[in-house]
Design a protein around this motif. Sequence first.
Motif, PDB file in Angstrom:
ATOM      1  N   ILE A 158       1.108  -1.542  -0.040  1.00 50.12           N
ATOM      2  CA  ILE A 158      -0.171   0.057   0.301  1.00 50.12           C
ATOM      3  C   ILE A 158       1.154   1.119  -0.137  1.00 50.12           C
ATOM      4  CG2 ILE A 158      -0.372  -0.078   2.824  1.00 50.12           C
ATOM      5  CD1 ILE A 158      -3.008   1.036   0.611  1.00 50.12           C
ATOM      6  N   ARG A 159       2.184   0.935   0.311  1.00 46.28           N
ATOM      7  CA  ARG A 159       3.011   2.482   0.427  1.00 46.28           C
ATOM      8  C   ARG A 159       3.681   2.474  -0.933  1.00 46.28           C
ATOM      9  NH1 ARG A 159       4.808   1.622   6.903  1.00 46.28           N
ATOM     10  NH2 ARG A 159       2.836   2.134   7.534  1.00 46.28           N
ATOM     11  N   CYS A 160       4.417   1.730  -0.818  1.00 41.48           N
ATOM     12  CA  CYS A 160       5.657   1.407  -2.339  1.00 41.48           C
ATOM     13  C   CYS A 160       5.399   1.050  -3.229  1.00 41.48           C
ATOM     14  CB  CYS A 160       6.626   1.369  -1.674  1.00 41.48           C
ATOM     15  SG  CYS A 160       6.841  -0.804  -2.109  1.00 41.48           S
ATOM     16  N   LYS A 161       3.604   0.582  -3.642  1.00 46.01           N
ATOM     17  CA  LYS A 161       3.218  -0.430  -4.554  1.00 46.01           C
ATOM     18  C   LYS A 161       4.363  -1.150  -4.771  1.00 46.01           C
ATOM     19  CE  LYS A 161       0.425   2.942  -3.823  1.00 46.01           C
ATOM     20  NZ  LYS A 161      -0.798   2.311  -3.034  1.00 46.01           N
ATOM     21  N   GLU A 162       5.589  -1.491  -4.594  1.00 44.84           N
ATOM     22  CA  GLU A 162       6.337  -2.847  -5.363  1.00 44.84           C
ATOM     23  C   GLU A 162       5.374  -4.436  -5.196  1.00 44.84           C
ATOM     24  OE1 GLU A 162       9.107  -2.720  -6.571  1.00 44.84           O
ATOM     25  OE2 GLU A 162       9.040  -0.503  -6.921  1.00 44.84           O
ATOM     26  N   ALA A 163       5.597  -4.962  -5.592  1.00 44.59           N
ATOM     27  CA  ALA A 163       5.327  -6.532  -5.593  1.00 44.59           C
ATOM     28  C   ALA A 163       5.027  -7.012  -4.057  1.00 44.59           C
ATOM     29  CB  ALA A 163       5.357  -7.291  -6.385  1.00 44.59           C
ATOM     30  N   LEU A 164       4.095  -7.878  -3.190  1.00 45.28           N
ATOM     31  CA  LEU A 164       3.722  -7.861  -2.293  1.00 45.28           C
ATOM     32  C   LEU A 164       5.159  -9.352  -1.868  1.00 45.28           C
ATOM     33  CD1 LEU A 164       0.483  -7.287  -0.838  1.00 45.28           C
ATOM     34  CD2 LEU A 164       2.737  -6.364   0.452  1.00 45.28           C
ATOM     35  N   GLU A 165       5.901  -9.511  -1.377  1.00 42.24           N
ATOM     36  CA  GLU A 165       6.577 -10.817  -1.259  1.00 42.24           C
ATOM     37  C   GLU A 165       7.150 -10.940  -0.208  1.00 42.24           C
ATOM     38  OE1 GLU A 165      10.292  -9.349  -4.539  1.00 42.24           O
ATOM     39  OE2 GLU A 165       8.362 -11.030  -5.345  1.00 42.24           O
ATOM     40  N   GLY A 166       7.319 -11.979   0.807  1.00 42.44           N
ATOM     41  CA  GLY A 166       8.440 -11.878   1.938  1.00 42.44           C
ATOM     42  C   GLY A 166       7.555 -11.883   3.266  1.00 42.44           C
ATOM     43  N   PRO A 167       7.818 -11.607   4.147  1.00 41.01           N
ATOM     44  CA  PRO A 167       6.963 -11.448   5.279  1.00 41.01           C
ATOM     45  C   PRO A 167       6.213  -9.879   4.848  1.00 41.01           C
ATOM     46  CG  PRO A 167       9.564 -11.005   5.944  1.00 41.01           C
ATOM     47  CD  PRO A 167       9.705 -11.118   4.619  1.00 41.01           C
ATOM     48  N   ILE A 168       4.952  -9.709   5.708  1.00 41.02           N
ATOM     49  CA  ILE A 168       4.431  -8.151   5.149  1.00 41.02           C
ATOM     50  C   ILE A 168       2.873  -8.170   6.043  1.00 41.02           C
ATOM     51  CG2 ILE A 168       4.559  -8.640   2.908  1.00 41.02           C
ATOM     52  CD1 ILE A 168       0.892  -9.751   2.667  1.00 41.02           C
ATOM     53  N   GLN A 169       3.288  -7.132   6.607  1.00 40.36           N
ATOM     54  CA  GLN A 169       2.139  -6.716   7.495  1.00 40.36           C
ATOM     55  C   GLN A 169       0.501  -6.383   6.995  1.00 40.36           C
ATOM     56  OE1 GLN A 169       4.769  -6.497  10.938  1.00 40.36           O
ATOM     57  NE2 GLN A 169       2.568  -4.552  11.281  1.00 40.36           N
ATOM     58  N   PHE A 170      -0.568  -7.039   7.930  1.00 40.90           N
ATOM     59  CA  PHE A 170      -1.056  -6.261   6.917  1.00 40.90           C
ATOM     60  C   PHE A 170      -2.004  -4.769   7.732  1.00 40.90           C
ATOM     61  CE2 PHE A 170      -6.721  -5.236   7.233  1.00 40.90           C
ATOM     62  CZ  PHE A 170      -6.614  -5.488   6.182  1.00 40.90           C
ATOM     63  N   SER A 171      -2.171  -3.767   7.425  1.00 41.39           N
ATOM     64  CA  SER A 171      -2.830  -2.496   8.524  1.00 41.39           C
ATOM     65  C   SER A 171      -4.169  -2.119   7.705  1.00 41.39           C
ATOM     66  CB  SER A 171      -2.155  -1.456   7.669  1.00 41.39           C
ATOM     67  OG  SER A 171      -2.681  -0.029   8.792  1.00 41.39           O
ATOM     68  N   VAL A 172      -4.694  -2.427   8.897  1.00 39.33           N
ATOM     69  CA  VAL A 172      -6.479  -2.331   8.551  1.00 39.33           C
ATOM     70  C   VAL A 172      -6.856  -0.100   7.953  1.00 39.33           C
ATOM     71  CG1 VAL A 172      -7.295  -2.259  10.994  1.00 39.33           C
ATOM     72  CG2 VAL A 172      -8.896  -2.426   8.646  1.00 39.33           C
ATOM     73  N   SER A 173      -5.540   0.507   8.964  1.00 40.18           N
ATOM     74  CA  SER A 173      -6.304   1.650   8.885  1.00 40.18           C
ATOM     75  C   SER A 173      -5.874   2.739   7.942  1.00 40.18           C
ATOM     76  CB  SER A 173      -5.185   2.653  10.014  1.00 40.18           C
ATOM     77  OG  SER A 173      -4.212   2.335  10.116  1.00 40.18           O
ATOM     78  N   GLU A 174      -4.299   1.692   6.681  1.00 38.30           N
ATOM     79  CA  GLU A 174      -3.863   2.057   5.559  1.00 38.30           C
ATOM     80  C   GLU A 174      -4.478   1.723   4.471  1.00 38.30           C
ATOM     81  OE1 GLU A 174       0.311   2.686   5.188  1.00 38.30           O
ATOM     82  OE2 GLU A 174       0.384   2.178   7.403  1.00 38.30           O
ATOM     83  N   GLY A 175      -5.739   0.404   5.052  1.00 38.54           N
ATOM     84  CA  GLY A 175      -6.402  -0.407   4.161  1.00 38.54           C
ATOM     85  C   GLY A 175      -5.265  -0.969   3.063  1.00 38.54           C
ATOM     86  N   GLY A 176      -4.226  -1.728   3.476  1.00 38.96           N
ATOM     87  CA  GLY A 176      -3.736  -2.464   2.501  1.00 38.96           C
ATOM     88  C   GLY A 176      -2.917  -3.372   3.436  1.00 38.96           C
ATOM     89  N   ILE A 178       1.626  -4.064   3.239  1.00 43.64           N
ATOM     90  CA  ILE A 178       3.192  -3.259   3.549  1.00 43.64           C
ATOM     91  C   ILE A 178       4.288  -4.228   3.943  1.00 43.64           C
ATOM     92  CG2 ILE A 178       4.184  -1.649   4.984  1.00 43.64           C
ATOM     93  CD1 ILE A 178       1.782  -1.123   6.543  1.00 43.64           C
ATOM     94  N   CYS A 179       4.494  -3.969   3.526  1.00 44.37           N
ATOM     95  CA  CYS A 179       5.977  -4.917   2.833  1.00 44.37           C
ATOM     96  C   CYS A 179       6.967  -4.532   4.044  1.00 44.37           C
ATOM     97  CB  CYS A 179       6.446  -4.733   1.458  1.00 44.37           C
ATOM     98  SG  CYS A 179       7.612  -3.030   1.119  1.00 44.37           S
ATOM     99  N   LYS A 180       8.330  -5.757   3.710  1.00 41.68           N
ATOM    100  CA  LYS A 180       9.280  -5.918   4.561  1.00 41.68           C
ATOM    101  C   LYS A 180      10.381  -4.518   4.342  1.00 41.68           C
ATOM    102  CE  LYS A 180      13.242  -8.645   6.932  1.00 41.68           C
ATOM    103  NZ  LYS A 180      14.069  -9.511   5.974  1.00 41.68           N
ATOM    104  N   ALA A 181      10.564  -3.869   3.471  1.00 40.62           N
ATOM    105  CA  ALA A 181      11.529  -2.984   3.351  1.00 40.62           C
ATOM    106  C   ALA A 181      10.402  -1.262   3.875  1.00 40.62           C
ATOM    107  CB  ALA A 181      11.649  -2.680   1.915  1.00 40.62           C
ATOM    108  N   CYS A 182       9.358  -1.240   3.970  1.00 45.32           N
ATOM    109  CA  CYS A 182       8.484  -0.151   3.651  1.00 45.32           C
ATOM    110  C   CYS A 182       7.746   0.128   5.896  1.00 45.32           C
ATOM    111  CB  CYS A 182       6.689  -0.035   3.263  1.00 45.32           C
ATOM    112  SG  CYS A 182       7.270   0.038   1.877  1.00 45.32           S
TER     113      CYS A 182
END
Length: 251
Positions: A158-176, A178-182
């Motif tokens: 949701i932040r950097c628009k890069e493809a989702l891979e590896g460890p990620i988290q979900f943020s309900v407030s941001e609506g999407g 978030i990748c590890k880098a962000c």
Amino acid sequence: MVANLLKCQAFVLSTQDLGESDRLVTLFTRTNGRITAIAKGAKRSRRRFVNVLEPCTLIQASIALPRTTGLSRLDSATIEESYPAIRTDFKEYLYACLSCELVSLWTREGSADEGIFDIFKWYLTGLSEGTDPKRRTLFFKTRLLTLVGYAPDFEACIRCKEALEGPIQFSVSEGGFICKACLGGKDLIASKMVHAGVVGSLRFIQKADPARLPRLNLTRSTMNQAWEIIKRIHCHHLQMMPASYKVLSSI
Ligand SMILES: [Zn+2]
């Protein structure tokens, strides 16, 4: 004064008593979206609406729509499909009631949505044929969220628009997602990490032909995490916790 008579297919979503003898019925119609109608005499005499006004029933309804404002009136109804198998298993019935409640909360009076009507019919048909109710309900509520336009992007951060891979988290407030880098070091909380299979599974559920959904291989932990994420999104946008979720978590 009644303007016109609507004859159409409708799902009974819920009913409640109204006064001494009537019942208030929430219907979801193919042509006119959600309709709240009064069923005169349905409480006092069940003869006119024998077994018809049960949630999760597909009926052929004859509805008198009001000329301007006010309640519609359910004049007559016959059962097209009652999905009897759903009623023989209490847990299955509760899942079906959750889906009825979600349809009721997400749809509007007078606004037709055939996509939701068709996927709801697909859902109830599969449920009555004995598919895992939680799995089937996850499919349904993910598709519903997509149809009403509130599904997150299951492909990109949701932040950097890069493809989702590896460890990620979900943020309900941001609506999407978030990748590890962000995320950065301090936000990387193990208990909040989303399993690798969750996003891919949700992406498949969102886009696949419904006929292909039974082929999806879901582990229990992936399904449970996907279930919680979709539940949080529904509750966040509805700004409430549907009552059926509380009932389901209590059993
Ligand atoms: Zn990112």
